[in-house]
Design an enzyme around this catalytic site. Structure first.
Site, PDB file in Angstrom:
ATOM      1  N   ASP A   1      42.945 -23.114   1.078  1.00  0.00           N
ATOM      2  CA  ASP A   1      43.187 -21.815   1.702  1.00  0.00           C
ATOM      3  C   ASP A   1      42.431 -20.771   0.884  1.00  0.00           C
ATOM      4  OD1 ASP A   1      44.131 -19.484   2.749  1.00  0.00           O
ATOM      5  OD2 ASP A   1      46.243 -19.851   2.292  1.00  0.00           O
TER       6      ASP A   1
ATOM      7  N   ASP B   1      51.986 -14.777  15.588  1.00  0.00           N
ATOM      8  CA  ASP B   1      51.809 -15.239  14.207  1.00  0.00           C
ATOM      9  C   ASP B   1      53.181 -15.293  13.517  1.00  0.00           C
ATOM     10  OD1 ASP B   1      50.617 -15.857  11.711  1.00  0.00           O
ATOM     11  OD2 ASP B   1      48.843 -14.685  12.196  1.00  0.00           O
TER      12      ASP B   1
ATOM     13  N   ASP C   1      49.014 -23.508  11.011  1.00  0.00           N
ATOM     14  CA  ASP C   1      48.201 -22.804  10.020  1.00  0.00           C
ATOM     15  C   ASP C   1      48.627 -23.309   8.637  1.00  0.00           C
ATOM     16  OD1 ASP C   1      46.523 -20.987   8.818  1.00  0.00           O
ATOM     17  OD2 ASP C   1      47.524 -19.205   9.598  1.00  0.00           O
TER      18      ASP C   1
ATOM     19  N   ARG D   1      44.094 -25.243  11.218  1.00  0.00           N
ATOM     20  CA  ARG D   1      43.107 -24.679  10.291  1.00  0.00           C
ATOM     21  C   ARG D   1      42.536 -25.778   9.388  1.00  0.00           C
ATOM     22  NH1 ARG D   1      44.583 -19.628   6.504  1.00  0.00           N
ATOM     23  NH2 ARG D   1      45.508 -21.256   5.230  1.00  0.00           N
TER      24      ARG D   1
ATOM     25  N   ASP E   1      40.055 -17.666   7.960  1.00  0.00           N
ATOM     26  CA  ASP E   1      40.182 -16.228   7.768  1.00  0.00           C
ATOM     27  C   ASP E   1      38.847 -15.577   7.426  1.00  0.00           C
ATOM     28  OD1 ASP E   1      42.771 -16.800   8.276  1.00  0.00           O
ATOM     29  OD2 ASP E   1      43.453 -16.638   6.202  1.00  0.00           O
TER      30      ASP E   1
ATOM     31  N   HIS F   1      41.359 -12.432  16.964  1.00  0.00           N
ATOM     32  CA  HIS F   1      42.472 -12.447  16.006  1.00  0.00           C
ATOM     33  C   HIS F   1      42.219 -11.359  14.976  1.00  0.00           C
ATOM     34  CE1 HIS F   1      45.838 -13.796  13.784  1.00  0.00           C
ATOM     35  NE2 HIS F   1      45.243 -14.628  12.957  1.00  0.00           N
TER      36      HIS F   1
END
Lengths: 529, 917
Positions: free
Chosen positions: B268, B403, B516, B575, B591, B649
């Site tokens: 991440d 979300d 996610d 993701r 992201d 998004h």
């Protein structure tokens, strides 16, 4: 496959409550009917083409503007007209014809999709009328209240203006008084100062006398110390034993140097030593006593002041401002308080080994007290003048706000309105600030301070903008838009945060109510609502 | 962060996330990853490994022989397989490891079908095996050990030719006790025979980081010690290699000689940087090589942290050598298990890889439409207002997304009781508009005894364990969280059952799921992920790391299938991903940021994923972090409309950016871009059907279709959708033109907006305005569109088609039309679909059934046929299935040459011919 569609449809139009059957192609408004003449070639309304009438509403788009398919979804830019008898007629995009979703309250858009639509026009019409009626009532009452608000504001404004005028007069008087007292103070301070100086001078002289006696004693002592052979004379060589007296800083006191100090003679007796002592006393180290520290009078004095300054510096100003809970606070600076301490100058207490200064004599004390009273009176008057100034400034500030075309928003000034949600208490203080405080502990967050009216061009008084609130992480400073709508009461009705750190509040107030005659009560009212 | 946000999250942000912003130092370089450092210190040279040819065992399809490391005498077992479809599998493991080494399960769809392997010849130092036709041979050289795959005289690929095979055998820690003597008895014995070898081994033992390793404040206990593996591959004649996503880098992989290797370790990464080899959210260890002669693939089946070094000697650096690319793979644990896909064409490699790991799942049509997402739509009223906003501005959309803030205290499978008190009402409201919703369900579970999901996972002992045997806990959105062990099939079955309508309260059939943070993200873990010494059953997290995200999506997508009784196709976005993730849904590039560079990189990032099987890819339209300018947002919509997964998004701290918030002009531009997407949905749907059946990517680099045109090999600012549409989105601020390369000598291309014709094999300058989206249709193709764009794809199900017939220079064109119910498995289970071949030749357009055994009825018909690039006919007529001929009206314009045939009105399911005379 749905290539063949019903071309024409019977629709009902409402005209003064009497249904009349009007024959026209599906989706065509009454006003456009003349362009669709049955069994005659149809010319696209944009003039681009002429086609057979059979090709109108045949589910194929021939006209660029979409006018040949008012009743099908064939044209990407077409419009379908719903008559919506009992409610407002409307146009919908052709793409919503037979898409399985009921759009027209009269169900005419879903004639071939299998969607089960109910005609809700009557119900909608009834509801709309109710809403309009209610709105009209609110507007009517609100508008009356607004008139009162305008009256009150007018009155209040007048009062405030005359108050300011009155205060300006008072202020003049006060200023005169201050000036008078200043003279009194200065007059009283003159003898005080002189008496103090006299006292100080007397004390200085006394101190000098004492010092002289001490010096003499020291000299005698030095003479005895120097006179190593106790012959009642101090010789050059005896003096040379005191290397600290070296004048060329080579570390030794040469004979020539010593002689120089002796005034050119070989030896001196106690009487002539007096002139020698003058030459050496600053450097001379007593043989019996440890080395005295050099007098450091001035530095002590210099160090003092910055220390005082540091203490009075209100360093974390921002924090205290945030915690400030009182919205009516005038945010006055406290400069005077800060400056107060250093003005009280105390006499130097540098010579700590000396005796303290004796108290003032009685007559001096009287002068001091008189001067002090004059000072106090003057300061009091000066403070009163400052306060007066503040008040005048505040009223002038209030008078300078844009409270609307007829000052109808004046009453909101210095008021606060709260709204409680599940998590927070929101507080709107019009023309001042917006804040948010967690219900269950935690500090208040500033959501913005008064910025400006921010409504649409034709009426900017329909919304307020509050800006520069507490900053957001990686984001902008918080800001709030307050939308104003007409109501009988004045209250905050909702808050939301549509975008991060950008708040939206809805606020009702009679101050935005329009004159009731503007409201159209008919069922075919405008799309406004 | 607003005051309305949980103060808890605020804390997390400040502590962990904001601290990472633009901070590369939170992620390891090769030097900081001890096995990578150890391995990279090993330079090319003579391999210490020797194949013991006398240990050869050959069954019909499997060849084994032992390898020995002459330095330490540790023996390895080499297994070779010839697989159906022109592939070779090479496995290397320790002959007798002191404990089993991890072999990646659940990625291959089945045991690959093997083919007979035969020894052609053998001598003292080599063995020649036949790989079947095409004169393909596999040569095993004994000393030094190497493998060469040749075709005729040509070497296609060599393994260990640079001597970088390195296999850290499992061992007992030297400083423990002498028990180790027995367990490694055999090795010891052999070490006795060679002093030299023993010394070498001791040297190895000295290296730091073998038995424990610290990165920042995190220590990795490494109870199993060193276990890394490495192998090099040489590709003679190859100058272009691709694949090994996910990296925010160019399509064509770069040499890593002067940088870190490309890293594959699902992470991440907060505010990732462009153009570097750092690891991102997903990993597919598949590298594709391409030259004008041949396309090949290397699939390195290993789920541990992996680094890939790429070097090349191009002709200009070493004058005498032919160009060659060298690839070296290094993984932290597991075994060497490599699939060599020999092509020779790009399509063959895709087929070969698909035969191993499966194809792209076939999404419901609506998932290919437009998705509106934001962190977060605040509450039900907000959802309703946004839904209405789309209708007011006449912009279609199919999905609105929720979300993490939608859940009650980030407890997934629940709803915030204040913001979303009646989720079914909300879902029903969307259903009435024939629209859908996606809610997020992340794999970190709030440790909270009042939370049923947590209690059940704990009581069933389904959590990942820490090294000491307790439930592993880490920090994520809800605060202290547990991580379900998705590698456990029982856990996955239980997880899937949680999506049943009676388990997931408030859910309905038009709600789909988004996974996610499934790298997994652990805010306070090393590199923001799980400790490598955490335990999944008998395996360390180290072994399974890159696979975790795949399992999360797999379990979720199975849950969605099960809740409908196996009827409905699922849609799950993930993701994190791994090889095989294509079977479970869509992937997005994580992201990104509202910057032009991020818009540009979305193309090579999705192309790279497509090359390795994952076709359903997209980037956050508008950019996740930061606030896009209106121009950037519009350009991103225009680009996104032509990428497979099309979702806007935004980060919670950005200003709102629904399409109508940037003024009427920009609203109109965005509306037009979204409408173009909807009109082309039939084409996207047919391409996904094709990808699902054949493994061919939907979004393709130009070289895939023009493999002999060297110019195309590095192009990454344009691409093909299928093989017929070429897209060159505008990705520069203030652009007034783009230069598109139109490939193919003898090919013609038609601008889809102006229908102007352009020749292939040229660079074409195209002036652009804000409304321009340069797209070209290949002459020779037929594209089906639905031009009645409505508010959602479901509303368009029964709408008629317009066929765009773009003629090539021979006056020929062909295409396909695929129709089914657009959302169930009935196309598969009961062959309920329509698949037709449309072909135009000799001035006749014919619709022919490609699937006579399939059945489906549709209301859709053909409303218009547009023939581009032909000449004016004197008449046009339709011949229906019964042979009845009827005249059709038509229009013709000569510049550009476009024939529009009016309303054939024939069913899309029928046989028919339209004849131009």
């Amino acid at each position: 496959m749905t290539c063949v569609h019903l071309l024409l449809t019977l629709v009902f139009a409402v005209s003064l409550g009497t249904p009349v059957e009007v024959h026209r192609p599906r989706g065509v408004p009454l006003s456009k009917k003349p362009f669709y003449e049955e069994n005659k070639p149809f010319t696209c309304l944009d003039g681009s083409k002429t086609i057979l009438f059979d090709q109108v509403n045949d589910d194929y788009c021939d006209c660029k503007g979409g006018s040949d398919e008012p009743g099908t979804a064939a044209c990407p830019n077409g419009k379908f007209h719903c008559t919506n008898a009992g409610y407002k007629p409307t146009f919908i995009p052709s793409s919503r014809i037979n898409d399985g979703i009921c759009d027209c309250c009269d169900t005419t858009d879903e004639y071939n999709s299998g969607a089960k639509c109910e005609n809700t026009c009557k119900e909608l019409g009834r509801k709309e009328r109710e809403v309009l009626q209610k709105m009209a009532e609110i507007t009517k009452e609100g508008f009356l209240l607004k008139q009162q608000l305008i009256e009150e504001a007018k009155k209040g404004r007048g009062e405030k203006q005359s108050k300011v005028t009155e205060m300006q007069d008072n202020k003049k008087q006060l200023e005169e008084k201050v000036e008078a007292l200043r003279t009194v103070k200065e007059t009283a301070e003159q003898p005080e100062r002189e008496a103090k100086e006299r006292h100080l001078k007397a004390w200085e002289e006394q101190k000098a006398a004492i010092r002289l006696v001490k010096d003499k004693a020291k000299m005698a002592e030095a003479f005895l110390e120097l006179d190593d052979n106790a012959d009642g004379l101090v010789s050059v060589s005896e003096l040379q034993s005191h290397a600290e007296l070296d004048s060329d800083t080579d570390g030794t006191l040469s004979e020539a140097e010593a002689k120089g100090l002796m005034g050119g003679v070989e030896q001196v007796d106690t009487a002539t030593f007096e002139s020698v002592w003058e030459n050496i006393k600053d450097k001379y180290h007593s043989e019996s006593q440890p080395e005295e520290p050099a007098p450091v009078e001035t530095p002590v004095d210099e160090v003092k002041e910055p220390v005082v300054d540091n203490e009075s510096e209100p360093y974390p100003e921002d924090i205290s401002e945030e915690e400030d809970e009182d919205d009516d606070d005038d945010d006055e600076y406290h400069e005077e308080d800060e400056k107060a301490p250093p003005t009280m100058k105390t006499p130097e207490k540098s010579q700590e080994d000396e005796e303290a200064m004796p108290p003032y004599e009685a007559d001096t004390q009287v002068l001091i007290e008189a001067a002090q009273k004059a000072r106090d009176d003057f300061e009091e008057a000066e403070k009163a003048l400052r306060e007066m100034d503040d008040q005048i400034r505040n009223i002038e500030k209030e008078l300078s706000f844009d409270f609307g075309p007829n000052a109808e928003f004046t009453y909101l000034y210095s008021q606060c309105y709260e709204l409680s949600t599940s998590e927070y208490i929101y507080r709107l203080c019009p023309f001042n600030r917006v804040s948010q405080k967690p219900k269950f502990g935690g500090s208040e967050t500033n959501l913005g301070t008064w910025g400006s009216w921010s409504g649409p061009e034709n009426n900017k008084y329909l919304s307020m903008k509050y800006e520069h609130g507490t900053g957001c992480w990686q984001g902008p400073n918080r800001s709030t838009t307050v939308k104003l709508t007409c109501g009988k009461e004045t209250m905050l009705t909702s808050t939301s945060e549509p975008s991060r750190c950008e708040y939206l509040m809805e606020f009702i107030t009679p101050a935005v109510c329009q004159e009731p005659s503007n409201i159209d009560l008919s069922a075919h009212g405008h799309t406004e609502l | 962060m607003a005051a309305s946000c949980d103060s808890f999250v605020l804390l997390l942000f400040l502590l962990f996330v904001s601290a990472q912003a633009v901070d590369r130092s939170n992620f390891k370089t090769c030097d900081q990853s001890s096995f990578c450092k150890r391995q990279r210190e090993l330079k090319p040279g003579q391999s210490p490994y020797r194949a013991l040819l006398d240990t050869l065992e050959l069954s019909d399809s499997r060849l084994t022989l032992q390898l020995i490391n002459d330095n330490n005498k540790v023996r390895l077992l080499l297994e070779l397989y010839r697989l159906q479809g022109n592939m070779t599998r090479v496995k290397i493991n320790e002959l007798k490891p002191i404990k089993p080494r991890y072999e990646v399960p659940d990625v291959l769809i089945s045991d690959p079908i093997t083919e007979a392997l035969s020894v052609v010849s053998q001598d003292d130092n080599s063995l020649v095996l036949s790989l079947g036709g095409n004169e393909q041979r596999l040569i095993v050289s004994a000393q030094p050990f190497r493998l060469d795959i040749i075709e005729g005289p040509q070497v296609l690929m060599s393994l260990n030719s640079r001597g970088l095979l390195a296999f850290e055998h499992l061992r007992v820690r030297k400083d423990t006790n002498s028990e180790s003597e027995e367990t490694t008895g055999q090795q010891k014995e052999e070490q006795q025979t060679s002093e030299d070898g023993q010394i070498k081994e001791e040297e190895e033992e000295e290296k730091p980081g073998m038995w424990e390793e610290t990165f920042k404040s995190h220590s990795d206990s490494k109870p199993n010690g060193p276990s890394s593996i490495s192998l090099d591959f040489s590709l003679p004649g190859v100058e272009h290699v691709y694949g090994i996503p996910e990296h925010a880098d160019t399509l064509r992989l770069k040499s890593t000689e002067n940088s870190d290797p490309y890293r594959l370790y699902n992470l991440d990464v907060f505010q990732y940087e462009l153009h570097n080899p750092m690891a991102l959210y997903g990993a597919v260890p598949v590298l594709i090589s391409h030259s004008t002669e041949r396309t090949m693939g290397i699939f390195w089946l290993n789920a541990a942290e992996t680094w890939v070094d790429i070097s090349s000697n191009s002709p200009d650096t070493v004058s005498s050598d032919a160009p060659q690319t060298n690839v070296r793979w290094v993984s932290e644990s597991g075994i060497i298990d490599v699939f060599i896909m020999l092509g020779p064409k790009p399509a063959d490699v895709f087929t070969q890889y698909a035969s191993l790991t499966g194809t792209q799942s076939f999404p419901p049509l609506s998932a290919l439409a437009y998705h509106q997402c934001r962190w977060n739509y605040n509450d039900q009223e907000d959802v309703k207002a946004v839904d209405q906003g789309f209708d007011e501005h006449d912009i279609p959309y199919d999905f609105i997304w929720l979300d993490i803030e939608h859940a009650d205290g980030k407890r997934y499978f629940t709803w915030d009781p204040i913001k979303f008190p009646t989720p079914k009402d909300m879902l029903k409201g969307l259903m009435d508009k024939r629209r859908k919703l996606v809610a997020i369900v992340d794999p970190h579970i709030r440790v909270d005894s009042g939370y049923r999901i947590h209690n059940e996972i704990r009581s069933k002992n389904f959590y990942v364990k820490n090294k000491d045997g307790g439930d592993y806990e880490g920090w994520c959105w809800p605060g202290n969280s547990g991580y379900p062990d998705f590698t456990n099939p029982e856990m996955r079955a239980w997880w899937a059952s949680m999506f049943a309508y009676d388990q997931y309260e408030g859910s309905m059939e038009n709600q789909y799921i988004w996974n996610d943070m499934n790298e997994p993200s652990v805010f306070n873990g090393p590199e923001v992920t799980m400790h490598k010494d955490a335990v999944h059953g008998v395996w360390e997290h180290r072994d399974v790391h890159n696979l975790y995200g795949l399992y999360v999506q797999k379990a979720t997508s199975e849950g969605l299938i099960q809740r409908s009784g196996g009827v409905e196709r699922p849609f799950v976005l993930t993701r994190a991903f791994f090889a095989g993730s294509q079977r479970y849904g869509a992937v997005w590039t994580g992201d990104n940021a509202a910057e032009w560079g991020h818009l540009k990189i979305s193309i090579p990032m999705c192309l790279s994923l497509g090359l390795v099987g994952i076709s359903f890819c997209g980037a956050d339209v508008g950019g996740f972090f930061k606030h896009p300018s209106a121009e950037l947002l519009v350009r991103w919509y225009q680009a996104g409309a032509y990428q497979p997964f099309f979702r806007a998004h935004a980060h919670i701290d950005t200003p709102r950016r629904e399409p109508w918030l940037f003024g009427p002009e920009n609203t109109a531009l965005i509306r037009e871009a979204v409408r173009q997407r909807y009109a082309l949905l039939p084409n996207w749907y047919q391409l996904f059907y094709n990808a699902h059946n054949t493994g061919q990517p939907v979004m393709r680099p130009l070289w895939v279709e023009y493999p002999a045109e060297v110019t195309t090999f590095s192009i990454e600012d344009e691409y093909l959708i299928g093989k017929d549409l070429l897209v060159h989105p505008v990705t520069d601020e203030g652009a007034t033109g783009v230069t598109a390369y139109l490939p193919g000598k003898g090919e013609v291309w038609y601008d889809v907006h102006s229908l102007q014709k352009h020749d292939g094999d040229q660079s074409l300058y195209i002036p652009v305005t804000m409304s321009s989206i340069p797209v070209f249709q290949r002459g020779g193709s037929i594209i089906c569109r639905k031009e009645r764009v409505r508010r959602s794809s479901s509303c368009m199900e029964n709408d008629p088609y317009t066929l765009y017939v773009a003629l090539n220079s021979q006056g020929f064109a062909e295409g396909e039309l695929y129709i089914d119910d657009f959302h169930t498995f009935n196309y598969q289970k009961s062959k309920q679909f329509i698949h037709r071949r449309l072909s135009f030749s000799n001035n006749s357009l014919t619709s022919r059934n490609l699937a006579p055994d399939a059945q489906f009825s549709t209301e859709s018909w053909i409303e218009r046929i547009v023939v581009i690039g032909g000449s004016r006919p004197s008449s046009v007529s339709l011949i229906n299935a019964d042979g009845v001929e009827s005249a059709l009206e038509f229009e013709f314009s000569s510049n550009p040459a476009v024939l529009t045939v009016r309303k054939p009105s024939v069913s899309a399911a029928a046989d028919w011919t339209v004849v131009l005379r």
